[in-house]
Design a protein around this motif. Structure first.
Motif, PDB file in Angstrom:
ATOM      1  N   THR A 156       1.147  -0.884  18.109  1.00 25.34           N
ATOM      2  CA  THR A 156       1.981   0.223  19.448  1.00 25.34           C
ATOM      3  C   THR A 156       0.692   0.780  19.816  1.00 25.34           C
ATOM      4  O   THR A 156       0.415   1.357  20.537  1.00 25.34           O
ATOM      5  CB  THR A 156       3.099   0.913  19.689  1.00 25.34           C
ATOM      6  OG1 THR A 156       3.044   1.604  18.694  1.00 25.34           O
ATOM      7  CG2 THR A 156       4.157   0.448  19.115  1.00 25.34           C
ATOM      8  N   ASP A 157       0.141   1.304  18.733  1.00 25.34           N
ATOM      9  CA  ASP A 157      -1.362   2.414  19.118  1.00 25.34           C
ATOM     10  C   ASP A 157      -2.364   1.358  19.457  1.00 25.34           C
ATOM     11  O   ASP A 157      -2.821   0.623  18.926  1.00 25.34           O
ATOM     12  CB  ASP A 157      -1.479   2.619  16.934  1.00 25.34           C
ATOM     13  CG  ASP A 157      -2.796   3.618  18.012  1.00 25.34           C
ATOM     14  OD1 ASP A 157      -3.707   3.118  17.194  1.00 25.34           O
ATOM     15  OD2 ASP A 157      -2.196   4.996  17.995  1.00 25.34           O
ATOM     16  N   GLU A 187      -8.228  -2.295  16.491  1.00 27.44           N
ATOM     17  CA  GLU A 187      -8.946  -2.688  15.557  1.00 27.44           C
ATOM     18  C   GLU A 187      -9.014  -3.911  14.793  1.00 27.44           C
ATOM     19  O   GLU A 187      -8.895  -4.432  13.323  1.00 27.44           O
ATOM     20  CB  GLU A 187      -8.910  -1.695  14.316  1.00 27.44           C
ATOM     21  CG  GLU A 187      -9.552  -0.157  14.231  1.00 27.44           C
ATOM     22  CD  GLU A 187      -8.919   1.063  13.782  1.00 27.44           C
ATOM     23  OE1 GLU A 187      -9.507   0.854  12.628  1.00 27.44           O
ATOM     24  OE2 GLU A 187      -8.973   1.905  14.252  1.00 27.44           O
ATOM     25  N   THR A 188      -7.369  -4.694  15.116  1.00 25.64           N
ATOM     26  CA  THR A 188      -6.225  -5.203  14.069  1.00 25.64           C
ATOM     27  C   THR A 188      -6.774  -7.035  14.976  1.00 25.64           C
ATOM     28  O   THR A 188      -7.435  -7.377  14.970  1.00 25.64           O
ATOM     29  CB  THR A 188      -5.738  -5.302  14.124  1.00 25.64           C
ATOM     30  OG1 THR A 188      -5.106  -5.009  15.564  1.00 25.64           O
ATOM     31  CG2 THR A 188      -4.997  -4.194  12.632  1.00 25.64           C
ATOM     32  N   VAL A 189      -5.860  -6.699  16.448  1.00 26.74           N
ATOM     33  CA  VAL A 189      -6.395  -7.631  17.332  1.00 26.74           C
ATOM     34  C   VAL A 189      -7.286  -8.150  18.403  1.00 26.74           C
ATOM     35  O   VAL A 189      -8.379  -9.147  18.473  1.00 26.74           O
ATOM     36  CB  VAL A 189      -4.939  -7.786  18.326  1.00 26.74           C
ATOM     37  CG1 VAL A 189      -5.516  -8.729  19.880  1.00 26.74           C
ATOM     38  CG2 VAL A 189      -3.413  -8.243  17.763  1.00 26.74           C
ATOM     39  N   LEU A 246       1.262  -1.024  -0.085  1.00 24.35           N
ATOM     40  CA  LEU A 246      -0.155   0.195   0.370  1.00 24.35           C
ATOM     41  C   LEU A 246       0.988   1.042   0.231  1.00 24.35           C
ATOM     42  O   LEU A 246       0.527   2.022  -0.901  1.00 24.35           O
ATOM     43  CB  LEU A 246      -0.561   0.030   1.144  1.00 24.35           C
ATOM     44  CG  LEU A 246      -1.846  -1.062   1.132  1.00 24.35           C
ATOM     45  CD1 LEU A 246      -2.775  -1.084   3.026  1.00 24.35           C
ATOM     46  CD2 LEU A 246      -3.678  -0.601   0.246  1.00 24.35           C
ATOM     47  N   ARG A 247       2.009   0.829   0.931  1.00 23.62           N
ATOM     48  CA  ARG A 247       2.742   2.285   0.333  1.00 23.62           C
ATOM     49  C   ARG A 247       3.086   3.172  -0.213  1.00 23.62           C
ATOM     50  O   ARG A 247       3.866   4.094  -1.120  1.00 23.62           O
ATOM     51  CB  ARG A 247       3.882   1.706   1.891  1.00 23.62           C
ATOM     52  CG  ARG A 247       4.316   3.247   2.037  1.00 23.62           C
ATOM     53  CD  ARG A 247       5.712   2.808   3.615  1.00 23.62           C
ATOM     54  NE  ARG A 247       6.515   4.036   3.685  1.00 23.62           N
ATOM     55  CZ  ARG A 247       7.664   4.597   3.159  1.00 23.62           C
ATOM     56  NH1 ARG A 247       7.800   3.694   1.952  1.00 23.62           N
ATOM     57  NH2 ARG A 247       8.044   5.573   3.433  1.00 23.62           N
ATOM     58  N   ARG A 248       4.096   1.760  -1.020  1.00 29.35           N
ATOM     59  CA  ARG A 248       4.599   2.275  -2.961  1.00 29.35           C
ATOM     60  C   ARG A 248       2.986   2.490  -3.269  1.00 29.35           C
ATOM     61  O   ARG A 248       4.435   3.215  -4.798  1.00 29.35           O
ATOM     62  CB  ARG A 248       5.075  -0.121  -3.056  1.00 29.35           C
ATOM     63  CG  ARG A 248       6.049   0.223  -1.612  1.00 29.35           C
ATOM     64  CD  ARG A 248       7.248  -0.981  -2.994  1.00 29.35           C
ATOM     65  NE  ARG A 248       8.003  -1.760  -1.878  1.00 29.35           N
ATOM     66  CZ  ARG A 248       8.065  -2.592  -1.129  1.00 29.35           C
ATOM     67  NH1 ARG A 248       6.928  -3.372  -1.825  1.00 29.35           N
ATOM     68  NH2 ARG A 248       9.316  -3.087  -0.515  1.00 29.35           N
ATOM     69  N   ASP A 300      -1.499   3.863   9.773  1.00 29.91           N
ATOM     70  CA  ASP A 300      -2.438   4.847   9.632  1.00 29.91           C
ATOM     71  C   ASP A 300      -3.276   5.299   8.196  1.00 29.91           C
ATOM     72  O   ASP A 300      -4.276   5.166   8.571  1.00 29.91           O
ATOM     73  CB  ASP A 300      -1.709   6.326   9.463  1.00 29.91           C
ATOM     74  CG  ASP A 300      -0.722   6.356  10.548  1.00 29.91           C
ATOM     75  OD1 ASP A 300      -0.940   6.203  11.930  1.00 29.91           O
ATOM     76  OD2 ASP A 300       0.164   7.626  10.792  1.00 29.91           O
ATOM     77  N   LEU A 301      -3.407   3.241   7.773  1.00 30.94           N
ATOM     78  CA  LEU A 301      -4.071   3.834   6.326  1.00 30.94           C
ATOM     79  C   LEU A 301      -5.433   2.850   6.960  1.00 30.94           C
ATOM     80  O   LEU A 301      -5.307   1.465   7.488  1.00 30.94           O
ATOM     81  CB  LEU A 301      -3.420   3.125   5.216  1.00 30.94           C
ATOM     82  CG  LEU A 301      -2.892   3.664   5.250  1.00 30.94           C
ATOM     83  CD1 LEU A 301      -2.021   3.351   3.644  1.00 30.94           C
ATOM     84  CD2 LEU A 301      -3.238   5.249   4.025  1.00 30.94           C
TER      85      LEU A 301
END
Length: 210
Positions: free
Chosen positions: A83-84, A90-92, A39-41, A53-54
């Motif tokens: 770390t956020d 939102e993930t775990v 995504l970054r690329r 952040d996406l």
């Protein structure tokens, strides 16, 4: 079951994940970093920041891991620094809400230990020597810049279970995670040299300069 291995950059997540996968038949590694760098690329250089952040990354990670956990008959291993607290939820947290058995572990070490590991990680130091350059690859420099933040945030109770690895080998760390998760790994085989060569191959495959 999903094993999410958290920790600072250079803290041993990837090596530990591959050690577990090597000794746990049927297990697979699903690395969210691959999606993040993709995504970054896609973005113009001036817009490239932290891919976490996406929203698309966070949602995509959940979607892909949900698919893997639903369709794959084996343990899924995820080496990923988060770390956020919001992104963690939102993930775990989301994967747990979907009913998956997620075991989360954070590998911690003293700052000096992590810095030493970053200096030795992969063949970055050899590549810099061969190129006649003293500067570290961008990824390594970024990891150093984020180290204090990572260690501070990941020490919080919400990121438990914490495993300190300063004086613990990668195979031993893998053993500790397996015991805590109720898994049985095949015995660690091979001497120190063989183990070191396998770890060097893992590091080489994960060197990034962008």
């Amino acid at each position: 079951m999903l094993l999410w291995i958290n920790g600072p950059f250079g803290g041993g997540k990837t090596q530990t994940a591959h050690e577990i996968q090597h000794r746990l038949p049927g297990s697979v590694i699903c690395d969210p970093e691959h999606a993040g760098f993709g995504l970054r690329r896609m973005l113009p250089p001036a817009l490239r920041g932290d891919f976490q952040d996406l929203v698309s990354w966070r949602q995509g990670v959940v979607e892909v891991l949900d698919l893997a956990l639903t369709r794959h008959d084996g343990v899924v291993i995820v080496p990923m620094t988060v770390t956020d607290s919001g992104y963690f939820a939102e993930t775990v947290g989301r994967l747990r809400e979907l009913g998956h058995d997620v075991r989360h572990f954070t590998l911690l070490a003293q700052r000096e230990t992590v810095l030493a590991r970053l200096r030795e990680r992969g063949l970055g130091h050899l590549l810099r020597f061969a190129a006649g350059k003293g500067a570290a690859p961008r990824g390594e420099s970024w990891a150093v810049q984020r180290l204090d933040h990572c260690l501070e945030r990941l020490s919080a109770p919400e990121f438990a279970e914490h495993l300190w690895t300063d004086h613990v080998t990668v195979p031993r760390t893998a053993d500790r995670i397996a015991v805590l998760a109720g898994l049985t790994l095949r015995p660690h085989q091979g001497g120190a040299l063989r183990t070191r060569l396998r770890q060097a191959r893992v590091s080489l495959r994960h060197i990034r300069f962008d």
